[in-house]
Design a protein around this motif. Structure first.
Motif, PDB file in Angstrom:
ATOM      1  N   HIS A 112     -15.677  39.353  -8.316  1.00 24.34           N
ATOM      2  CA  HIS A 112     -17.133  39.395  -8.133  1.00 24.34           C
ATOM      3  C   HIS A 112     -17.846  39.094  -9.450  1.00 24.34           C
ATOM      4  O   HIS A 112     -18.021  39.984 -10.287  1.00 24.34           O
ATOM      5  CB  HIS A 112     -17.573  40.765  -7.593  1.00 24.34           C
ATOM      6  CG  HIS A 112     -18.981  40.765  -7.107  1.00 24.34           C
ATOM      7  ND1 HIS A 112     -19.358  41.365  -5.931  1.00 24.34           N
ATOM      8  CD2 HIS A 112     -20.121  40.233  -7.618  1.00 24.34           C
ATOM      9  CE1 HIS A 112     -20.650  41.214  -5.745  1.00 24.34           C
ATOM     10  NE2 HIS A 112     -21.142  40.521  -6.764  1.00 24.34           N
ATOM     11  N   HIS A 149     -21.080  36.395 -11.358  1.00 20.06           N
ATOM     12  CA  HIS A 149     -22.194  35.454 -11.191  1.00 20.06           C
ATOM     13  C   HIS A 149     -22.268  34.647 -12.482  1.00 20.06           C
ATOM     14  O   HIS A 149     -23.161  34.858 -13.313  1.00 20.06           O
ATOM     15  CB  HIS A 149     -23.494  36.210 -10.913  1.00 20.06           C
ATOM     16  CG  HIS A 149     -23.427  37.063  -9.684  1.00 20.06           C
ATOM     17  ND1 HIS A 149     -23.483  36.534  -8.414  1.00 20.06           N
ATOM     18  CD2 HIS A 149     -23.257  38.387  -9.524  1.00 20.06           C
ATOM     19  CE1 HIS A 149     -23.377  37.514  -7.519  1.00 20.06           C
ATOM     20  NE2 HIS A 149     -23.230  38.653  -8.164  1.00 20.06           N
ATOM     21  N   LYS A 199     -21.935  34.553   1.850  1.00 18.60           N
ATOM     22  CA  LYS A 199     -22.326  35.861   1.307  1.00 18.60           C
ATOM     23  C   LYS A 199     -23.771  36.141   1.706  1.00 18.60           C
ATOM     24  O   LYS A 199     -24.643  35.307   1.485  1.00 18.60           O
ATOM     25  CB  LYS A 199     -22.218  35.808  -0.228  1.00 18.60           C
ATOM     26  CG  LYS A 199     -23.004  36.877  -1.001  1.00 18.60           C
ATOM     27  CD  LYS A 199     -22.281  38.196  -1.060  1.00 18.60           C
ATOM     28  CE  LYS A 199     -23.019  39.231  -1.885  1.00 18.60           C
ATOM     29  NZ  LYS A 199     -22.988  39.011  -3.329  1.00 18.60           N
ATOM     30  N   HIS A 227     -18.895  45.510  -2.412  1.00 22.18           N
ATOM     31  CA  HIS A 227     -19.267  46.818  -2.994  1.00 22.18           C
ATOM     32  C   HIS A 227     -18.661  47.966  -2.184  1.00 22.18           C
ATOM     33  O   HIS A 227     -17.879  48.728  -2.700  1.00 22.18           O
ATOM     34  CB  HIS A 227     -20.776  47.002  -3.186  1.00 22.18           C
ATOM     35  CG  HIS A 227     -21.416  45.894  -3.940  1.00 22.18           C
ATOM     36  ND1 HIS A 227     -20.872  45.389  -5.092  1.00 22.18           N
ATOM     37  CD2 HIS A 227     -22.541  45.161  -3.707  1.00 22.18           C
ATOM     38  CE1 HIS A 227     -21.636  44.397  -5.541  1.00 22.18           C
ATOM     39  NE2 HIS A 227     -22.646  44.234  -4.716  1.00 22.18           N
ATOM     40  N   ASP A 237     -19.063  42.290 -10.780  1.00 19.95           N
ATOM     41  CA  ASP A 237     -20.476  41.962 -10.530  1.00 19.95           C
ATOM     42  C   ASP A 237     -21.176  41.641 -11.849  1.00 19.95           C
ATOM     43  O   ASP A 237     -22.288  42.095 -12.106  1.00 19.95           O
ATOM     44  CB  ASP A 237     -21.197  43.095  -9.778  1.00 19.95           C
ATOM     45  CG  ASP A 237     -22.427  42.584  -9.032  1.00 19.95           C
ATOM     46  OD1 ASP A 237     -22.710  41.366  -9.100  1.00 19.95           O
ATOM     47  OD2 ASP A 237     -23.114  43.399  -8.391  1.00 19.95           O
TER      48      ASP A 237
HETATM   49 ZN   LIG Z   1     -23.149  40.499  -7.203  1.00 15.63          ZN
END
Ligand SMILES: [Zn+2]
Length: 583
Positions: A94, A96, A322, A413, A475
């Protein structure tokens, strides 16, 4: 798993390098051999071997020193690991990356650790920002401030009375009085769809807290810096190099637009990728069935690289679509089964407030059904337990039309699985990508807000693995630094948290849910490969798989547990090519 010595010797005596179709014929020389190592293969039996040989970007042999060294030719690079540990390259499920890389391409982002530091930053910015222009702090989670709460509107006013200010913490944030005024937000401003302009229960005036309601603000500048394509590319390469230094050889971009995908494809075309990217395509879930169908049809694009799930190659591959089902834990907008307790952490003033659900349950069912029919994997940002109930209802619904087990639908998550939801995941083959660094960074504040009974089921890794496959991810969205980033992307921190369940501000959360060394390593290797339908390609060191491996400076299986988080990676190999080597 710790093997008794005799068992280890027995395993090592067996040649583990079964020849697979596609691997080099026995006898042809290897490009690279790492020998005299402790090779954690992470195969199904967690076999420990001595040496590994690589040829043509693939692993061709794993086994004893003597057997593997038979692959040595005149041009083979031979690395004597001198007893060091070798393992599969790590996988973060995960990230970005394009946003994270761009976030500090200009200047380093400030790291604000308390409300006085937030105020000082705003005051400083106000000196150089023309009156009336916005000052914005992005993705600053209140759980991580010393005060463990959002700043109030009044505190932002004190720092900048003449400038509109937004303290943004994901979907929820606080605006100062000048910001409300500049946007014309008053006691009469209605809530947007699935959002809240929070009003004072006594006066009815807006408090400044906005939840999924930034649309009511006027003139807030966008988050992206004005970077040239060349700057973006350089920043991305720099970030990937940092990832390699800590042992990452694969990542998943967990919400990519076509532009992000094209950035990876451009690097691949130039032979510049130093890790593999699985790309989850961001998807707008709202609309009629026909509108959703058209969106699915458009995803592959003219080059066919944009989808469906599995499209692409071993460097850039399409993962799931997603969507965002609810708010977040770190800003008090996750959709829970029980109300969020009232209090200053998240400025909750309403007894019945359970958080925000962004997709109506019936709409989610249509989406899940259409995704399954088209063989798209689906994952949804699902932070709260109430949202997970809704998501699994939709997955069950879709499963009645098109079985989803082989598609490996996912939960992103997935903080609070109840026993019942774990059973549903097992039945449906549903996986999850979880974020151990949140437990470390935010567990203390969440424990204060929700109490120990509700936190019993916060990220219960051990229970998860009793039922289904979960993988570890960060994340990562802002900043380069592996520990100071939002969120920390240091994979060894993630592994260590899965082993200890330590909280940054002291204490341990539910130690019975801690993983073994073997399980924690699987969390960041083969499990993430499984999540992305890639377990035949990578995630373990076995003949025929991609040659993605790392050499580390300590014995992962036996070093003191606190030493795991300080692991240094000496060598990172991706597709047989050395992409990082400690000097
Ligand atoms: Zn994320």
């Amino acid at each position: 798993m710790k093997l008794p010595l005799a068992a280890l010797a027995a395993l090592l005596a067996v040649p583990v390098a079964a020849q697979e179709p596609g691997a080099d014929p026995p006898g042809s020389p290897a490009d690279l051999i790492v020998h005299r190592a402790k090779v954690l293969t992470v195969d199904a039996r967690f076999t420990v071997a001595e040496a590994v040989a690589v040829s043509g970007g693939k692993i061709v042999a794993v086994g004893s020193n003597a057997d593997v060294l038979k692959r040595k030719g005149p041009a083979t690079r031979v690395i004597d690991a001198a007893g060091k540990t070798v393992m599969p390259g790590l996988y973060d499920s995960h990230t970005h990356p394009t946003g994270a890389a761009a976030s500090e391409a200009g200047e380093p982002l400030p790291l604000l650790k308390s409300i006085p530091e937030v105020q000082a930053f705003v005051r400083d910015r106000a000196k150089t920002t023309p009156a009336g222009k916005w000052i914005v702090i992005r993705y600053a989670f209140p759980t991580r401030l010393a005060e463990a709460r959002f700043p109030t509107r009044a505190e932002l006013d004190a720092a900048a009375p003449d400038h509109p200010v937004l303290y943004h913490a994901g979907p929820a944030g606080v605006v100062n009085t000048a910001g409300l005024k500049a946007s014309g937000v008053t006691k009469d401003t209605p809530n947007p769809r699935a959002g809240q302009v929070v009003k004072d229960p006594v006066t009815g005036e807006p408090t400044g807290m906005l939840r999924n309601a930034y649309g009511v603000l006027k003139g807030v500048p966008g988050g992206g810096e004005n970077l040239t394509a060349g700057q973006k590319r350089a920043a991305l390469l720099k970030l990937f190099a940092r990832y390699n230094q800590l042992g990452l050889t694969s990542i998943a971009d967990r919400n990519a637009g076509r532009g992000d995908l094209d950035a990876y494809l451009a690097l691949q075309r130039d032979n510049a990728l130093t890790l593999r990217v699985n790309v989850a395509r961001g998807f707008n879930p709202i609309g009629t069935r026909d509108e959703l169908a058209r969106r699915f049809d458009d995803l592959p694009g003219a080059d066919g690289r944009g989808g469906p799930t599995g499209a692409g190659d071993e460097w850039v591959k399409i993962g799931p679509i997603k969507v965002f089902l609810d708010g977040g834990m770190l800003n008090g907008s996750a959709y829970m089964r029980e109300p969020w307790p009232k209090g200053p952490t998240y400025q909750v003033t309403d007894d019945a407030y359970r958080g925000l659900l962004f997709i109506p349950p019936e709409q989610l069912k249509v989406l899940a059904e259409e995704a399954a029919r088209r063989k798209w994997q689906l994952t949804a940002h699902t932070a709260g337990e109430g949202a997970m109930d809704v998501l699994l209802d939709a997955y069950e619904f879709a499963d009645r039309m098109t079985p989803i087990k082989d598609l490996r639908f996912c939960i992103t998550h997935a903080n609070f699985p109840s026993r019942n939801n774990l059973e549903r995941c097992k039945r449906l083959g549903v996986c999850a990508d979880v974020q151990p660094a949140w437990l470390w960074k935010d567990g203390h504040t969440l424990l204060n807000v929700l109490g120990p009974a509700r936190m019993r089921w916060f990220q219960p890794y051990k229970s998860w693995l009793d039922y289904t496959t979960v993988g570890g991810g960060s994340d990562h969205m802002l900043r380069f630094d592996p520990l100071d980033a939002t969120n920390p992307w240091h994979p060894w921190l993630g592994i260590w948290v899965a082993l200890t369940r330590n909280l940054e501000r002291g204490g341990v959360l539910e130690p019975t849910e801690a993983l073994t060394r073997e399980q924690a390593l699987r969390l960041y290797t083969i499990n993430n490969a499984y999540l992305h339908h890639e377990e035949r390609l990578k995630g373990s060191l076995e003949a025929g798989k991609l040659a993605d491996l790392i050499v580390i400076d300590r014995d992962y299986l036996t070093c003191p547990v606190d030493a795991v988080k300080d692991t240094r990676v000496l060598l990172t190999v991706v597709g047989g090519r050395v992409v990082w080597e400690a000097k």
